[in-house]
Design a protein around this motif. Structure first.
Motif, PDB file in Angstrom:
ATOM      1  N   UNK A 349       0.869  -1.183   0.000  1.00  0.00           N
ATOM      2  CA  UNK A 349       0.000   0.000   0.000  1.00  0.00           C
ATOM      3  C   UNK A 349       0.901   1.227   0.000  1.00  0.00           C
ATOM      4  N   UNK A 350       0.429   2.302  -0.626  1.00  0.00           N
ATOM      5  CA  UNK A 350       1.292   3.471  -0.807  1.00  0.00           C
ATOM      6  C   UNK A 350       1.103   4.498   0.309  1.00  0.00           C
ATOM      7  N   UNK A 351       1.998   5.474   0.386  1.00  0.00           N
ATOM      8  CA  UNK A 351       1.899   6.495   1.445  1.00  0.00           C
ATOM      9  C   UNK A 351       0.568   7.226   1.448  1.00  0.00           C
ATOM     10  N   UNK A 352      -0.035   7.423   0.259  1.00  0.00           N
ATOM     11  CA  UNK A 352      -1.327   8.123   0.211  1.00  0.00           C
ATOM     12  C   UNK A 352      -2.401   7.325   0.938  1.00  0.00           C
ATOM     13  N   UNK A 353      -2.313   6.007   0.886  1.00  0.00           N
ATOM     14  CA  UNK A 353      -3.280   5.180   1.617  1.00  0.00           C
ATOM     15  C   UNK A 353      -3.106   5.402   3.119  1.00  0.00           C
ATOM     16  N   UNK A 354      -1.844   5.381   3.566  1.00  0.00           N
ATOM     17  CA  UNK A 354      -1.580   5.593   4.991  1.00  0.00           C
ATOM     18  C   UNK A 354      -2.081   6.958   5.436  1.00  0.00           C
ATOM     19  N   UNK A 355      -1.858   7.975   4.604  1.00  0.00           N
ATOM     20  CA  UNK A 355      -2.288   9.331   4.947  1.00  0.00           C
ATOM     21  C   UNK A 355      -3.814   9.433   5.033  1.00  0.00           C
ATOM     22  N   UNK A 356      -4.510   8.706   4.166  1.00  0.00           N
ATOM     23  CA  UNK A 356      -5.977   8.805   4.126  1.00  0.00           C
ATOM     24  C   UNK A 356      -6.649   7.905   5.156  1.00  0.00           C
ATOM     25  N   UNK A 357      -6.177   6.650   5.243  1.00  0.00           N
ATOM     26  CA  UNK A 357      -6.879   5.677   6.080  1.00  0.00           C
ATOM     27  C   UNK A 357      -6.189   5.397   7.422  1.00  0.00           C
ATOM     28  N   UNK A 358      -4.897   5.748   7.539  1.00  0.00           N
ATOM     29  CA  UNK A 358      -4.233   5.635   8.830  1.00  0.00           C
ATOM     30  C   UNK A 358      -3.375   4.404   9.019  1.00  0.00           C
ATOM     31  N   UNK A 359      -3.632   3.300   8.290  1.00  0.00           N
ATOM     32  CA  UNK A 359      -2.828   2.089   8.454  1.00  0.00           C
ATOM     33  C   UNK A 359      -1.542   2.173   7.647  1.00  0.00           C
ATOM     34  N   UNK A 360      -0.474   1.534   8.169  1.00  0.00           N
ATOM     35  CA  UNK A 360       0.802   1.469   7.448  1.00  0.00           C
ATOM     36  C   UNK A 360       0.959   0.080   6.830  1.00  0.00           C
ATOM     37  N   UNK A 361       1.891  -0.013   5.887  1.00  0.00           N
ATOM     38  CA  UNK A 361       2.164  -1.312   5.254  1.00  0.00           C
ATOM     39  C   UNK A 361       2.652  -2.317   6.292  1.00  0.00           C
ATOM     40  N   UNK A 362       3.469  -1.879   7.241  1.00  0.00           N
ATOM     41  CA  UNK A 362       3.985  -2.780   8.270  1.00  0.00           C
ATOM     42  C   UNK A 362       2.848  -3.396   9.071  1.00  0.00           C
ATOM     43  N   UNK A 363       1.778  -2.630   9.306  1.00  0.00           N
ATOM     44  CA  UNK A 363       0.639  -3.133  10.076  1.00  0.00           C
ATOM     45  C   UNK A 363      -0.209  -4.119   9.284  1.00  0.00           C
ATOM     46  N   UNK A 364      -0.324  -3.920   7.973  1.00  0.00           N
ATOM     47  CA  UNK A 364      -1.305  -4.674   7.190  1.00  0.00           C
ATOM     48  C   UNK A 364      -0.705  -5.726   6.265  1.00  0.00           C
ATOM     49  N   UNK A 365       0.598  -5.732   6.032  1.00  0.00           N
ATOM     50  CA  UNK A 365       1.173  -6.666   5.065  1.00  0.00           C
ATOM     51  C   UNK A 365       0.851  -8.109   5.458  1.00  0.00           C
ATOM     52  N   UNK A 366       0.298  -8.847   4.483  1.00  0.00           N
ATOM     53  CA  UNK A 366      -0.079 -10.232   4.733  1.00  0.00           C
ATOM     54  C   UNK A 366      -1.388 -10.392   5.466  1.00  0.00           C
ATOM     55  N   UNK A 367      -2.141  -9.304   5.633  1.00  0.00           N
ATOM     56  CA  UNK A 367      -3.404  -9.350   6.379  1.00  0.00           C
ATOM     57  C   UNK A 367      -4.542  -8.758   5.548  1.00  0.00           C
ATOM     58  N   UNK A 368      -5.771  -8.955   6.039  1.00  0.00           N
ATOM     59  CA  UNK A 368      -6.938  -8.282   5.456  1.00  0.00           C
ATOM     60  C   UNK A 368      -7.058  -6.876   6.036  1.00  0.00           C
ATOM     61  N   UNK A 369      -7.660  -5.962   5.271  1.00  0.00           N
ATOM     62  CA  UNK A 369      -7.885  -4.601   5.774  1.00  0.00           C
ATOM     63  C   UNK A 369      -9.290  -4.530   6.390  1.00  0.00           C
ATOM     64  N   UNK A 370      -9.377  -4.168   7.674  1.00  0.00           N
ATOM     65  CA  UNK A 370     -10.711  -4.105   8.317  1.00  0.00           C
ATOM     66  C   UNK A 370     -11.402  -2.765   8.051  1.00  0.00           C
ATOM     67  N   UNK A 371     -11.629  -2.453   6.771  1.00  0.00           N
ATOM     68  CA  UNK A 371     -12.161  -1.128   6.472  1.00  0.00           C
ATOM     69  C   UNK A 371     -13.517  -1.165   5.768  1.00  0.00           C
ATOM     70  N   UNK A 372     -14.123  -2.363   5.679  1.00  0.00           N
ATOM     71  CA  UNK A 372     -15.465  -2.442   5.084  1.00  0.00           C
ATOM     72  C   UNK A 372     -16.503  -2.157   6.168  1.00  0.00           C
ATOM     73  N   UNK A 373     -17.357  -1.117   5.994  1.00  0.00           N
ATOM     74  CA  UNK A 373     -18.350  -0.771   7.019  1.00  0.00           C
ATOM     75  C   UNK A 373     -19.382  -1.893   7.186  1.00  0.00           C
ATOM     76  N   UNK A 374     -19.919  -2.025   8.393  1.00  0.00           N
ATOM     77  CA  UNK A 374     -20.993  -3.006   8.599  1.00  0.00           C
ATOM     78  C   UNK A 374     -22.142  -2.729   7.639  1.00  0.00           C
TER      79      UNK A 374
END
Length: 530
Positions: A349-374
């Motif tokens: 994921x690129x720096x713009x993603x981190x700036x917009x959504x808050x997560x870093x690549x180190x936090x999410x690499x190899x994982x799912x992104x918990x950003x889909x609203x209920x």
């Protein structure tokens, strides 16, 4: 003449004869005892043995010889001299040549060049000969013949032993066949291969290795020069370390981080590296070495295979360069970009993603992104299904959560991509443009337009304010909206226009007045600051 001898002379003559007779008897006894001892020695030997005299007659043979010939001793002893008759079919033994003191050249000729002097017994000879008439399929015999000498070193006969070495010969033949089969297998193997023994001498080397290195097999077979295939100076290759039983720490000293145990063969290791001395411009090689063991589990050598992986490494480097360029472009992309595996896990994921959504690549690499609203799970699954079927999504509006829980309006664009040179999909790239602010501004502009167009329909101020509040309430998504005015004469706050989902609440709130200190609006009015 005896009548002319005196009595004393006759007595002396008798005593001399008696002594001579006694000496001859003792000699005869010694000969008989020696004969018996020789017979016992021969009979006690498990090796087929016979003895001939100077007349080429067999004088002794043991049970082992009877068994080998399949003839009783009584039919053997006292025979064999017939071979001297040129009309006889009987063949001479090696012992016959020994008795005749035949020259070595004659013996060598008779045994087809296989006869040689014994290294253990003086004046003895030995040979390995196949006798097709012995047994049902013939037997291989190791023959040794030595002269029998008297006290004056005169030949008085010869002794010959015949050891059945058929099993050894069969084993040697099987070993030769196995070696030939191994040679054919190695030569037919398209993968460069060589074999060393436990003395580190090269025993096999195939044409594929010759083609890879340019070194001919005859240059290294029988030598310890296996290193010349890969290095500019002498050093152990992996097969040498296997033969020596080197521990992994010692092997790692030569191959560093590329060394690893084989997951297929016990005791085998593999590694990969660049060899600048191979071929014209160097090659990347992947090599595996495994021990060769005997039936007792002892290491008797090692086999090493080498695969030229230069094309693969070149392609991998090209992919890495392409990936670096691709990431560099994505790093500077103004919109959030995520690269997923086909399993939906984050690989980039690129720096713009981190700036917009808050997560870093180190936090999410190899994982799912918990950003889909209920409530949007089904919609998201449908988007993924469409993407996998159509390989691209040009535009879809949706919503996504940030790391701190804010809900953003986004426009999705996505594509399924493949690695260079491959048709099979390898991942997904998603671009998410945050349009929350844009949508807010658009809604505000639309609300202002509706208000301006509605003013002529509401001549009464309270009605106008009620309409404006309903637009503001819808725009902000709140339960209600009010307009607070100041009664300067009474210094009270009152509500003239309001909009609530509950109409009763909307009417009642207009009847209430507040002091300047009861509402935040009072402090804003006094300070003039929002």
């Amino acid at each position: 003449m005896l009548e002319n001898l005196s009595h004393c002379e006759l007595e002396k003559r008798v005593r001399d004869l008696e002594e001579e007779i006694g000496r001859l008897k003792r000699k005869q006894k010694v000969l008989i005892e020696g004969e018996e001892l020789l017979s016992k020695i021969i009979q006690g030997s498990p090796i087929p043995t016979f003895v001939i005299d100077t007349h080429h007659v067999i004088t002794h043979c043991n049970k082992a010889y009877e068994k080998l010939r399949g003839i009783e001793a009584a039919k053997i002893i006292g025979t064999h001299g017939n071979w001297l008759d040129h009309e006889s079919d009987e063949q001479p033994f090696m012992a016959d040549y020994i008795v005749d003191q035949a020259p070595e050249e004659e013996m060598s000729w008779y045994y087809g060049g296989k006869c040689r002097k014994s290294k253990k017994v003086e004046n003895a000879y030995e040979a390995e000969v196949f006798f097709p008439e012995i047994g049902t399929e013939g037997r291989w015999l190791f023959i040794t013949a030595a002269p029998l000498l008297d006290a004056e070193s005169r030949v008085i006969g010869a002794i010959e032993t015949l050891q059945d070495i058929s099993e050894r010969k069969e084993a040697e033949a099987a070993l030769r066949e196995e070696d030939q089969r191994l040679h054919q297998i190695i030569q037919g193997n398209p993968i460069p291969t060589f074999v060393i023994d436990n003395g580190h001498f090269v025993t096999h080397c195939n044409r594929a290795l010759e083609n890879l290195t340019g070194i001919q097999a005859h240059e290294i077979i029988g030598t310890r020069g296996q290193w010349v295939n890969f290095y500019s100076s002498a050093r152990p290759v992996m097969a040498d370390l296997i033969v020596d039983g080197a521990p992994p720490s010692e092997m790692a000293r030569f191959y560093e981080k590329s060394l690893r145990k084989s997951g297929v063969i016990d005791g085998a290791y593999e590694a990969e590296g660049y060899f600048p001395d191979v071929a014209d411009h160097g090659r990347w090689l992947y090599f595996t070495a495994a021990p060769l063991m005997d039936d007792e589990g002892k290491v008797i050598g090692a086999i090493e295979t080498i695969q030229d992986v230069t094309e693969r490494k070149t392609a991998e480097e090209a992919v890495r360069k392409s990936e670096r360029r691709f990431r560099a472009m994505l790093d500077f992309a103004p919109y959030p970009v995520v690269v997923f595996t086909l399993e939906g896990l984050v690989s980039y994921l690129n720096p713009a993603f981190t700036e917009t959504f808050g997560w870093t690549l180190k936090e999410l690499e190899g994982k799912n992104i918990p950003y889909v609203p209920p409530g949007l799970e089904q919609e998201t699954r449908e988007h993924i299904r469409m993407l996998m079927e159509e390989k691209v999504i040009l535009r879809r509006e949706s919503k996504r959560l940030t790391r701190d829980g804010r809900l953003l309006d986004v426009i999705l664009r996505a594509v399924v991509f493949s690695e260079p040179g491959e048709k099979k999909p390898s991942g997904e790239m998603v671009i998410l443009r945050d349009v929350t602010q844009e949508k807010r501004i658009a809604r505000q502009n639309e609300a202002m337009l509706r208000i301006s167009m509605a003013l002529p329909r509401y001549p009464d101020l309270e009605d106008v304010l009620d309409y404006i509040n309903s637009e503001v309430k819808d725009l902000l998504g709140t339960e209600g909206s009010i307009v607070v005015l100041l009664d300067e004469y009474k210094e009270e706050l009152f509500i003239l226009g309001a909009a609530y989902d509950d109409t009763d609440t909307q009417e009642r709130i207009k009847e209430i007045r507040f002091s300047m200190d009861q509402l935040i609006a009072g402090r804003v009015i006094r300070s003039g600051e929002p």
